[in-house]
Design a protein around this motif. Structure first.
Motif, PDB file in Angstrom:
ATOM      1  N   ILE A 184       0.851  -1.199   0.000  1.00 22.60           N
ATOM      2  CA  ILE A 184       0.000   0.000   0.000  1.00 22.60           C
ATOM      3  C   ILE A 184       0.887   1.250   0.000  1.00 22.60           C
ATOM      4  CG2 ILE A 184      -1.680   1.340   1.356  1.00 22.60           C
ATOM      5  CD1 ILE A 184      -2.746  -1.397   2.346  1.00 22.60           C
ATOM      6  N   ARG A 185       1.939   1.205   0.801  1.00 23.81           N
ATOM      7  CA  ARG A 185       2.866   2.351   0.854  1.00 23.81           C
ATOM      8  C   ARG A 185       3.459   2.622  -0.526  1.00 23.81           C
ATOM      9  NH1 ARG A 185       8.074   4.195   2.075  1.00 23.81           N
ATOM     10  NH2 ARG A 185       8.225   5.579   3.882  1.00 23.81           N
ATOM     11  N   ARG A 208       2.184   1.868  -3.488  1.00 25.15           N
ATOM     12  CA  ARG A 208       1.154   2.390  -4.399  1.00 25.15           C
ATOM     13  C   ARG A 208       0.849   3.859  -4.105  1.00 25.15           C
ATOM     14  NH1 ARG A 208      -3.215  -2.102  -3.449  1.00 25.15           N
ATOM     15  NH2 ARG A 208      -2.060  -3.922  -4.088  1.00 25.15           N
ATOM     16  N   VAL A 209       0.765   4.163  -2.827  1.00 30.86           N
ATOM     17  CA  VAL A 209       0.434   5.547  -2.453  1.00 30.86           C
ATOM     18  C   VAL A 209       1.544   6.495  -2.895  1.00 30.86           C
ATOM     19  CG1 VAL A 209       0.185   7.107  -0.482  1.00 30.86           C
ATOM     20  CG2 VAL A 209      -1.089   4.963  -0.538  1.00 30.86           C
ATOM     21  N   THR A 219       2.230  10.069  -6.053  1.00 34.82           N
ATOM     22  CA  THR A 219       2.608  11.461  -5.772  1.00 34.82           C
ATOM     23  C   THR A 219       3.403  12.102  -6.896  1.00 34.82           C
ATOM     24  OG1 THR A 219       4.694  10.825  -4.749  1.00 34.82           O
ATOM     25  CG2 THR A 219       2.786  11.040  -3.308  1.00 34.82           C
ATOM     26  N   PHE A 266       2.397   8.685   5.855  1.00 37.72           N
ATOM     27  CA  PHE A 266       2.011   7.270   5.828  1.00 37.72           C
ATOM     28  C   PHE A 266       2.600   6.531   7.027  1.00 37.72           C
ATOM     29  CE2 PHE A 266       2.247   2.860   4.699  1.00 37.72           C
ATOM     30  CZ  PHE A 266       1.104   2.620   3.944  1.00 37.72           C
ATOM     31  N   TYR A 323      -0.214   5.212   9.461  1.00 38.91           N
ATOM     32  CA  TYR A 323      -0.786   3.992   8.872  1.00 38.91           C
ATOM     33  C   TYR A 323      -1.402   3.076   9.930  1.00 38.91           C
ATOM     34  CZ  TYR A 323      -1.354  -0.469   6.592  1.00 38.91           C
ATOM     35  OH  TYR A 323      -1.899  -1.641   6.134  1.00 38.91           O
ATOM     36  N   GLN A 383      -5.693   2.767   1.868  1.00 41.65           N
ATOM     37  CA  GLN A 383      -5.008   3.167   0.629  1.00 41.65           C
ATOM     38  C   GLN A 383      -5.723   4.356  -0.017  1.00 41.65           C
ATOM     39  OE1 GLN A 383      -3.554   0.166  -2.205  1.00 41.65           O
ATOM     40  NE2 GLN A 383      -4.667   1.257  -3.811  1.00 41.65           N
ATOM     41  N   GLU A 384      -7.041   4.277  -0.113  1.00 42.09           N
ATOM     42  CA  GLU A 384      -7.803   5.366  -0.731  1.00 42.09           C
ATOM     43  C   GLU A 384      -7.635   6.669   0.070  1.00 42.09           C
ATOM     44  OE1 GLU A 384      -9.114   5.614  -3.560  1.00 42.09           O
ATOM     45  OE2 GLU A 384     -10.055   7.575  -3.283  1.00 42.09           O
ATOM     46  N   PHE A 427      -4.990   7.615   1.823  1.00 39.36           N
ATOM     47  CA  PHE A 427      -3.681   8.210   1.533  1.00 39.36           C
ATOM     48  C   PHE A 427      -3.590   8.701   0.091  1.00 39.36           C
ATOM     49  CE2 PHE A 427      -2.277   5.940   5.415  1.00 39.36           C
ATOM     50  CZ  PHE A 427      -1.678   7.015   6.063  1.00 39.36           C
ATOM     51  N   LEU A 428      -4.288   8.039  -0.825  1.00 47.19           N
ATOM     52  CA  LEU A 428      -4.295   8.525  -2.209  1.00 47.19           C
ATOM     53  C   LEU A 428      -4.952   9.899  -2.274  1.00 47.19           C
ATOM     54  CD1 LEU A 428      -5.120   5.291  -4.245  1.00 47.19           C
ATOM     55  CD2 LEU A 428      -2.975   6.560  -4.213  1.00 47.19           C
ATOM     56  N   ALA A 474      -2.609  12.401  -1.117  1.00 46.28           N
ATOM     57  CA  ALA A 474      -1.609  12.721  -2.137  1.00 46.28           C
ATOM     58  C   ALA A 474      -2.124  13.789  -3.093  1.00 46.28           C
ATOM     59  CB  ALA A 474      -1.236  11.463  -2.924  1.00 46.28           C
TER      60      ALA A 474
END
Lengths: 201, 175
Positions: free
Chosen positions: A26-27, A29-30, A34, B21, B25, B47-48, B50-51, B54
């Protein structure tokens, strides 16, 4: 057994192994998301950092659902440079500026409560099908908002971008501590334009 | 953690997001896992969140960051919950556990408690979780969710009553 005890017994965290591989994935992907997305914000973060860390702040949530006090105004917000919050009245008074608000008019107090210089940060957040703007004020701005709202319950508060009325939510409650709730109604595009406009000092 | 955040605050967006994160997290996953039905759903939820971080301005400072992330996470869950509520409107009612195996019975009992919790609207559920499992005070919950203290207290009270009603009825059935 109390409800709390039942919840604790059933808590999935208690019965689950750590999922370290998923955390790493997940890290990855996030962080991949960016690239380029936030480069434009760098100077903004740096300039607001000192104020953010030093100030006692107030969090004002401009919520978006169900308010009848939204008057649109999306056409002229792209080049927004001036952000103001002013107390407003529904009846005219000497020295008060008249602005069109929906089918009627509002009358703005001559002195703004807060302006761009009182804002530390503004961010857009989703709320159902509409969007919110979180505005964090400096200590001085927060104190003025608290004082103004407490004395203005049940009356509208005008949010202006570049002199144009974008929302006039009714103050529903006095602020307790460092929190306030202002209701409006925005699309994502409107919310983003307003957030950007707020951050221009 | 404060040092990492301060260092990242003036750095590249990727560095700041990485610090964000790493700092939040675990806390977000715990909340997401307790809000969502399954571990993979919880991971998607985090995940969503943190997206979205971003793509947006996240207020600086550990407290503001945490509040921003928690509110986004709960809002995403609310959206999912509303969609699921429409989809599952005609789904069969919850089946009471019937088992002779003690291990299975314990699992089903946990499932029953958790499904009772799932029946609560996400914001109310978040308030109950934060108070009963994370043991946060009301003022802190209110600040994290961006609601008034009196609203948080109302959700907690209502949530407790709803859970007690469902779980009490279930215990009654088992006798």
């Amino acid at each position: 057994m109390t409800v709390q005890e039942m919840l604790r017994e059933a808590d999935p965290i208690r019965h689950e192994c750590a999922r370290e591989e998923q955390r790493v994935e997940i890290r990855r992907r996030v962080l991949a998301a960016t690239d380029g997305a936030r480069a434009r914000q760098r100077s903004r973060w740096a300039s607001s950092r000192v104020a953010a860390l030093a100030a006692a702040v107030i969090l004002v949530t401009i919520a978006l659902l169900g308010s009848r006090a939204w008057f649109g105004g999306d056409a002229t917000l792209l080049a927004a440079v001036r952000f103001e919050v002013r107390l407003a009245e529904t009846t005219p008074a000497p020295g008060f500026q008249q602005v069109k608000a929906g089918d009627g008019f509002l009358y703005l107090h001559p002195t703004p409560v807060v302006t761009n210089g009182d804002v530390v940060s503004a961010s857009v957040m989703p709320r159902g099908t509409t969007y919110e703007i979180d505005v964090v004020f400096t200590a001085a701005g927060a104190a003025r908002m608290r004082q103004a709202m407490a004395a203005h319950l049940g009356a509208p508060m005008a949010i202006l971008i570049d002199g144009q009325l974008v929302a006039a939510p009714v103050v529903r409650s006095a602020i307790k501590g460092d929190e306030a709730l202002i209701s409006g109604k925005f699309t994502k595009a409107q919310a983003e334009r307003i957030a950007k406009g707020i951050l221009i000092h | 953690m404060a040092h990492a955040l301060a260092a990242a605050a003036a750095g590249e967006p990727a560095e700041r997001l990485a610090a964000l994160f790493d700092s939040h997290y675990s806390r977000l996953y715990s909340l997401a896992r307790r809000l969502a039905g399954r571990a993979d759903e919880a991971e998607d939820l985090v995940q969503e969140t943190f997206l979205r971080a971003a793509r947006a301005h996240v207020p600086l400072g550990p407290t503001q960051e945490e509040a921003w992330l928690v509110r986004v996470l709960v809002n995403i869950r609310r959206d999912q919950w509303r969609r699921a509520a429409v989809r599952d409107r005609h789904a069969p009612a919850m089946v009471s556990p019937r088992s002779t195996s003690s291990g299975e019975a314990a699992f089903l009992a946990r499932s029953t408690v958790w499904r009772a919790l799932e029946a609560l609207p996400p914001r109310r559920r978040a308030v109950v979780i934060m108070h009963e499992l994370e043991e946060l005070p009301i003022w802190k919950i209110a600040a994290l969710l961006g609601i008034r203290g009196v609203t948080a207290r109302w959700h907690l009270s209502k949530g407790r009553r709803q859970l007690a009603d469902v779980l009490g009825a279930h215990r009654g059935e088992g006798r």
